[in-house]
Motif scaffolding. Structure first.
Motif, PDB file in Angstrom:
ATOM      1  N   THR A   6      68.634  -4.126  -2.650  1.00 21.83           N
ATOM      2  CA  THR A   6      68.295  -2.739  -2.369  1.00 21.83           C
ATOM      3  C   THR A   6      67.053  -2.702  -1.500  1.00 21.83           C
ATOM      4  N   ARG A   7      67.108  -1.925  -0.456  1.00 21.26           N
ATOM      5  CA  ARG A   7      65.953  -1.748   0.421  1.00 21.26           C
ATOM      6  C   ARG A   7      65.207  -0.492  -0.002  1.00 21.26           C
ATOM      7  N   TYR A   8      63.910  -0.618  -0.136  1.00 23.99           N
ATOM      8  CA  TYR A   8      63.079   0.518  -0.482  1.00 23.99           C
ATOM      9  C   TYR A   8      62.280   0.916   0.750  1.00 23.99           C
ATOM     10  N   SER A   9      62.125   2.203   0.951  1.00 26.37           N
ATOM     11  CA  SER A   9      61.392   2.692   2.112  1.00 26.37           C
ATOM     12  C   SER A   9      59.917   2.309   1.981  1.00 26.37           C
ATOM     13  N   PRO A  10      59.217   2.207   3.104  1.00 30.96           N
ATOM     14  CA  PRO A  10      57.782   1.906   3.043  1.00 30.96           C
ATOM     15  C   PRO A  10      57.018   2.916   2.189  1.00 30.96           C
ATOM     16  N   GLU A  11      57.461   4.170   2.198  1.00 33.20           N
ATOM     17  CA  GLU A  11      56.791   5.198   1.407  1.00 33.20           C
ATOM     18  C   GLU A  11      56.913   4.910  -0.083  1.00 33.20           C
ATOM     19  N   VAL A  12      58.106   4.487  -0.528  1.00 30.35           N
ATOM     20  CA  VAL A  12      58.324   4.163  -1.941  1.00 30.35           C
ATOM     21  C   VAL A  12      57.487   2.955  -2.330  1.00 30.35           C
ATOM     22  N   ARG A  13      57.459   1.949  -1.468  1.00 33.27           N
ATOM     23  CA  ARG A  13      56.660   0.755  -1.751  1.00 33.27           C
ATOM     24  C   ARG A  13      55.182   1.099  -1.886  1.00 33.27           C
ATOM     25  N   GLU A  14      54.669   1.884  -0.930  1.00 30.08           N
ATOM     26  CA  GLU A  14      53.251   2.259  -0.950  1.00 30.08           C
ATOM     27  C   GLU A  14      52.914   3.076  -2.190  1.00 30.08           C
ATOM     28  N   ARG A  15      53.780   3.997  -2.547  1.00 28.06           N
ATOM     29  CA  ARG A  15      53.543   4.838  -3.725  1.00 28.06           C
ATOM     30  C   ARG A  15      53.536   3.990  -4.993  1.00 28.06           C
ATOM     31  N   ALA A  16      54.488   3.061  -5.102  1.00 25.26           N
ATOM     32  CA  ALA A  16      54.565   2.205  -6.288  1.00 25.26           C
ATOM     33  C   ALA A  16      53.314   1.335  -6.418  1.00 25.26           C
ATOM     34  N   VAL A  17      52.868   0.751  -5.315  1.00 27.82           N
ATOM     35  CA  VAL A  17      51.667  -0.089  -5.330  1.00 27.82           C
ATOM     36  C   VAL A  17      50.451   0.753  -5.697  1.00 27.82           C
ATOM     37  N   ARG A  18      50.352   1.930  -5.121  1.00 22.93           N
ATOM     38  CA  ARG A  18      49.236   2.826  -5.427  1.00 22.93           C
ATOM     39  C   ARG A  18      49.227   3.186  -6.911  1.00 22.93           C
ATOM     40  N   MET A  19      50.411   3.424  -7.466  1.00 20.03           N
ATOM     41  CA  MET A  19      50.514   3.755  -8.886  1.00 20.03           C
ATOM     42  C   MET A  19      50.026   2.606  -9.760  1.00 20.03           C
ATOM     43  N   VAL A  20      50.314   1.367  -9.364  1.00 13.60           N
ATOM     44  CA  VAL A  20      49.846   0.210 -10.136  1.00 13.60           C
ATOM     45  C   VAL A  20      48.324   0.219 -10.204  1.00 13.60           C
ATOM     46  N   PHE A  21      47.671   0.458  -9.073  1.00 11.98           N
ATOM     47  CA  PHE A  21      46.210   0.462  -9.052  1.00 11.98           C
ATOM     48  C   PHE A  21      45.634   1.668  -9.800  1.00 11.98           C
ATOM     49  N   GLU A  22      46.290   2.814  -9.671  1.00 11.14           N
ATOM     50  CA  GLU A  22      45.800   4.023 -10.329  1.00 11.14           C
ATOM     51  C   GLU A  22      45.934   3.961 -11.845  1.00 11.14           C
ATOM     52  N   HIS A  23      46.984   3.313 -12.341  1.00 10.00           N
ATOM     53  CA  HIS A  23      47.272   3.306 -13.782  1.00 10.00           C
ATOM     54  C   HIS A  23      46.953   1.975 -14.456  1.00 10.00           C
ATOM     55  N   GLY A  25      44.245   0.807 -15.644  1.00 10.53           N
ATOM     56  CA  GLY A  25      43.401   0.945 -16.824  1.00 10.53           C
ATOM     57  C   GLY A  25      44.135   1.425 -18.065  1.00 10.53           C
ATOM     58  N   GLU A  26      45.324   1.986 -17.882  1.00  9.01           N
ATOM     59  CA  GLU A  26      46.106   2.500 -19.007  1.00  9.01           C
ATOM     60  C   GLU A  26      46.933   1.408 -19.674  1.00  9.01           C
ATOM     61  N   HIS A  27      46.923   0.214 -19.103  1.00 10.13           N
ATOM     62  CA  HIS A  27      47.742  -0.893 -19.596  1.00 10.13           C
ATOM     63  C   HIS A  27      46.846  -2.087 -19.903  1.00 10.13           C
ATOM     64  N   GLY A  28      47.342  -2.991 -20.716  1.00 10.38           N
ATOM     65  CA  GLY A  28      46.572  -4.159 -21.108  1.00 10.38           C
ATOM     66  C   GLY A  28      46.352  -5.152 -19.991  1.00 10.38           C
ATOM     67  N   SER A  29      47.187  -5.106 -18.970  1.00 10.72           N
ATOM     68  CA  SER A  29      47.066  -6.038 -17.843  1.00 10.72           C
ATOM     69  C   SER A  29      47.750  -5.434 -16.624  1.00 10.72           C
ATOM     70  N   GLN A  30      47.507  -6.054 -15.477  1.00  8.47           N
ATOM     71  CA  GLN A  30      48.176  -5.588 -14.266  1.00  8.47           C
ATOM     72  C   GLN A  30      49.686  -5.771 -14.401  1.00  8.47           C
ATOM     73  N   TRP A  31      50.113  -6.869 -15.018  1.00 13.93           N
ATOM     74  CA  TRP A  31      51.541  -7.134 -15.194  1.00 13.93           C
ATOM     75  C   TRP A  31      52.191  -6.045 -16.045  1.00 13.93           C
ATOM     76  N   ALA A  32      51.504  -5.591 -17.088  1.00 17.94           N
ATOM     77  CA  ALA A  32      52.039  -4.521 -17.928  1.00 17.94           C
ATOM     78  C   ALA A  32      52.190  -3.234 -17.116  1.00 17.94           C
ATOM     79  N   ALA A  33      51.220  -2.950 -16.260  1.00 17.38           N
ATOM     80  CA  ALA A  33      51.310  -1.775 -15.394  1.00 17.38           C
ATOM     81  C   ALA A  33      52.487  -1.917 -14.434  1.00 17.38           C
ATOM     82  N   ILE A  34      52.638  -3.102 -13.862  1.00 16.14           N
ATOM     83  CA  ILE A  34      53.743  -3.357 -12.927  1.00 16.14           C
ATOM     84  C   ILE A  34      55.082  -3.155 -13.623  1.00 16.14           C
TER      85      ILE A  34
END
Length: 80
Positions: A6-23, A25-34
């Motif tokens: 499945t190909r994801y648009s650059p906008e979807v990729r950027e939004r998903a990455v941004r969400m990982v950084f924004e959230h 702190g709400e998870h025990g690790s970066q992997w949990a956020a991912i």
């Protein structure tokens, strides 16, 4: 049996990455956020992890070859 790619648009990729950084702190690790965010956008956690790593390299947060450098190397190799 091959996996459907499945190909994801650059906008979807950027939004998903941004969400990982924004959230992060709400998870025990970066992997949990991912894992949490990947489930929400409908991609594999490993796919999102790779997008996050690329973003980190491109923005100097992680050592390694940036996307621009990779593209330039490919261009130079084609010229040779």
């Amino acid at each position: 049996m091959s996996k459907k790619q499945t190909r994801y648009s650059p906008e979807v990729r950027e939004r998903a990455v941004r969400m990982v950084f924004e959230h992060r702190g709400e998870h025990g690790s970066q992997w949990a956020a991912i894992q949490s965010i990947a489930a929400k956008i409908g991609c594999e956690a490993e796919t999102l992890r790779l997008w996050v790593r690329r973003h980190e390299r491109d923005h100097g947060l992680r050592p390694g070859v940036t996307t621009a450098e990779q593209d330039r190397l490919k261009q130079l190799e084609r010229e040779v």
